[in-house]
Design an enzyme around this catalytic site. Structure first.
Site, mmCIF file in Angstrom:
data_model
loop_
_atom_site.group_PDB
_atom_site.id
_atom_site.type_symbol
_atom_site.label_atom_id
_atom_site.label_comp_id
_atom_site.label_asym_id
_atom_site.label_seq_id
_atom_site.Cartn_x
_atom_site.Cartn_y
_atom_site.Cartn_z
ATOM 1 N N LYS A 32 63.678 27.350 77.506
ATOM 2 C CA LYS A 32 63.138 27.244 76.143
ATOM 3 C C LYS A 32 62.067 26.180 76.088
ATOM 4 O O LYS A 32 62.283 25.053 76.527
ATOM 5 C CB LYS A 32 64.255 26.874 75.160
ATOM 6 C CG LYS A 32 63.761 26.567 73.749
ATOM 7 C CD LYS A 32 64.901 26.330 72.799
ATOM 8 C CE LYS A 32 65.107 24.902 72.424
ATOM 9 N NZ LYS A 32 64.035 24.302 71.616
ATOM 10 N N ASP A 59 60.161 28.549 71.346
ATOM 11 C CA ASP A 59 60.741 28.052 70.092
ATOM 12 C C ASP A 59 59.583 27.534 69.230
ATOM 13 O O ASP A 59 59.434 26.335 69.008
ATOM 14 C CB ASP A 59 61.742 26.932 70.448
ATOM 15 C CG ASP A 59 62.574 26.497 69.271
ATOM 16 O OD1 ASP A 59 62.495 27.126 68.207
ATOM 17 O OD2 ASP A 59 63.327 25.514 69.435
ATOM 18 N N LYS A 61 58.785 28.424 66.069
ATOM 19 C CA LYS A 61 59.136 28.293 64.638
ATOM 20 C C LYS A 61 57.899 28.540 63.759
ATOM 21 O O LYS A 61 57.515 27.699 62.936
ATOM 22 C CB LYS A 61 59.747 26.925 64.345
ATOM 23 C CG LYS A 61 61.106 26.717 65.020
ATOM 24 C CD LYS A 61 61.849 25.553 64.416
ATOM 25 C CE LYS A 61 63.229 25.372 64.981
ATOM 26 N NZ LYS A 61 63.258 24.915 66.392
ATOM 27 N N ASP A 64 53.598 30.889 58.462
ATOM 28 C CA ASP A 64 52.240 30.861 57.917
ATOM 29 C C ASP A 64 52.007 32.220 57.241
ATOM 30 O O ASP A 64 52.943 33.019 57.124
ATOM 31 C CB ASP A 64 51.232 30.604 59.068
ATOM 32 C CG ASP A 64 49.952 29.922 58.586
ATOM 33 O OD1 ASP A 64 49.426 30.329 57.525
ATOM 34 O OD2 ASP A 64 49.482 29.001 59.264
ATOM 35 N N THR A 123 69.249 23.216 60.529
ATOM 36 C CA THR A 123 70.536 22.502 60.461
ATOM 37 C C THR A 123 70.345 21.059 60.000
ATOM 38 O O THR A 123 71.299 20.399 59.619
ATOM 39 C CB THR A 123 71.243 22.513 61.835
ATOM 40 O OG1 THR A 123 70.299 22.187 62.841
ATOM 41 C CG2 THR A 123 71.838 23.867 62.131
ATOM 42 N N ARG A 214 70.049 18.394 76.373
ATOM 43 C CA ARG A 214 70.343 17.103 77.009
ATOM 44 C C ARG A 214 71.493 17.089 78.012
ATOM 45 O O ARG A 214 71.374 16.403 79.036
ATOM 46 C CB ARG A 214 70.537 16.035 75.926
ATOM 47 C CG ARG A 214 69.197 15.616 75.328
ATOM 48 C CD ARG A 214 69.351 14.923 74.006
ATOM 49 N NE ARG A 214 69.795 15.854 72.961
ATOM 50 C CZ ARG A 214 69.978 15.511 71.702
ATOM 51 N NH1 ARG A 214 69.782 14.265 71.333
ATOM 52 N NH2 ARG A 214 70.350 16.412 70.810
HETATM 53 O O1 C5P Z 1 69.698 18.520 73.669
HETATM 54 P P1 C5P Z 1 70.297 19.591 72.822
HETATM 55 O O2 C5P Z 1 71.312 20.455 73.551
HETATM 56 O O3 C5P Z 1 70.834 19.083 71.501
HETATM 57 O O4 C5P Z 1 69.041 20.540 72.508
HETATM 58 C C1 C5P Z 1 69.104 21.594 71.587
HETATM 59 C C2 C5P Z 1 67.770 22.251 71.470
HETATM 60 O O5 C5P Z 1 67.858 23.244 70.441
HETATM 61 C C3 C5P Z 1 66.639 21.336 71.083
HETATM 62 O O6 C5P Z 1 65.446 21.827 71.742
HETATM 63 C C4 C5P Z 1 66.512 21.501 69.589
HETATM 64 O O7 C5P Z 1 65.200 21.314 69.129
HETATM 65 C C5 C5P Z 1 66.936 22.950 69.402
HETATM 66 N N1 C5P Z 1 67.501 23.259 68.083
HETATM 67 C C6 C5P Z 1 68.599 22.593 67.580
HETATM 68 N N2 C5P Z 1 69.104 22.933 66.349
HETATM 69 C C7 C5P Z 1 68.543 23.903 65.656
HETATM 70 C C8 C5P Z 1 67.440 24.595 66.147
HETATM 71 C C9 C5P Z 1 66.934 24.233 67.396
HETATM 72 O O8 C5P Z 1 69.157 21.717 68.224
HETATM 73 N N3 C5P Z 1 69.080 24.241 64.489
#
Ligand code: C5P
Length: 240
Positions: A32, A59, A61, A64, A123, A214
């Site tokens: 992603k 991703d 998003k 527009d 979220t 992460r």
């Molecule tokens: O590091 P982590 O597992 O929290 O990463 C989650 C990924 O999903 C990040 O790239 C974050 O921007 C994305 N994301 C999220 N919550 C959302 C939509 C996208 O954590 N509601």
């Protein structure tokens, strides 16, 4: 097909992103790239993903006017682009334009078209912020209403919390796909994610795509951490 793992390539330097892709290349994954990667070194990164012949989720998003979103989607459709997302709050016409642009551009290129997914309510938006924005009802109600618009516009599914998967599948059926961030193996720190699920819980809930960042990007050994998550997902899929 069982749930698939998406690895969020959230590292700042292009060299680090390339290394991560190389380290995880052999595993059956989707990568992603988000706004940070796209705006910092988008073209180089997209070229690298294409060159390595891997599947990826943009991703982006997008939100527009329909024509602009359609043009943006068309520019992102390339071999390997498996998912592109837009904001459902951009409206039905905009989502339909995204879906059509993806199909049209993919058929021009002779490749299979990417899925268009919709983000319903971010979220990070608290219930009081919804009211401030003039949206009545809670996040759950708004998410279901916007998911219905996304489905009617031809989107393949929505980005959601794994906690919402069962309700979404009950409303819209198993074919309407769910893509879930906020996944944490039980030993991992939660970071800023509030409502998390483990990979096995998310698979058991019926989620189609699990996004993990992460716990993989910050692991001592990213490939090992990824294998452990894939192993946990396979175990849960066998049990369910
Ligand atoms: O590091 P982590 O597992 O929290 O990463 C989650 C990924 O999903 C990040 O790239 C974050 O921007 C994305 N994301 C999220 N919550 C959302 C939509 C996208 O954590 N509601």
């Amino acid at each position: 097909m069982g749930a698939q793992l998406i690895v969020a390539l959230d590292v700042p330097q292009l060299e680090e992103v390339r290394k991560l892709i190389d380290d995880l290349y052999e595993l059956d994954l989707i990568f992603k790239i988000g706004l940070e990667g796209l705006y910092s070194h988008g073209e180089a990164l997209l070229e690298y993903l294409q060159q390595r012949d891997v599947r990826y989720f943009v991703d982006a998003k997008l939100h527009d006017i329909p024509r602009t979103v359609a043009a943006g989607v068309a520019a992102l459709v390339r071999p390997g682009a498996h998912i592109i997302n837009v904001h459902a709050l951009g409206g039905s016409e905009m989502m339909r334009a995204a879906v059509e642009a993806a199909q049209n551009r993919a058929s021009e290129l002779g490749i299979s078209g990417p899925h268009i997914f919709a983000v319903t309510i971010l979220t990070s938006i608290a219930p009081e912020e919804l009211r401030e924005l003039g949206l009545q009802g809670g996040p759950g109600e708004n998410a279901i209403r916007l998911a219905a618009l996304a489905r009617d516009a031809g989107c393949s599914g929505v980005v959601c919390s794994a906690h919402e998967v069962r309700d979404l599948k009950a409303f819209f059926g198993a074919d309407f796909l769910t893509l879930c961030p906020g996944i944490r193996p039980s030993q991992s720190p939660h970071g800023d994610q509030k409502r998390v699920m483990t990979p096995s819980q998310a698979v058991a809930s019926g989620a189609d795509y699990l996004v993990v960042g992460r716990p993989i990007t910050r692991a001592q050994d990213s490939a090992e951490a990824t294998r452990a998550i894939l192993h946990e997902m396979q175990g849960a899929a066998t049990r369910s």
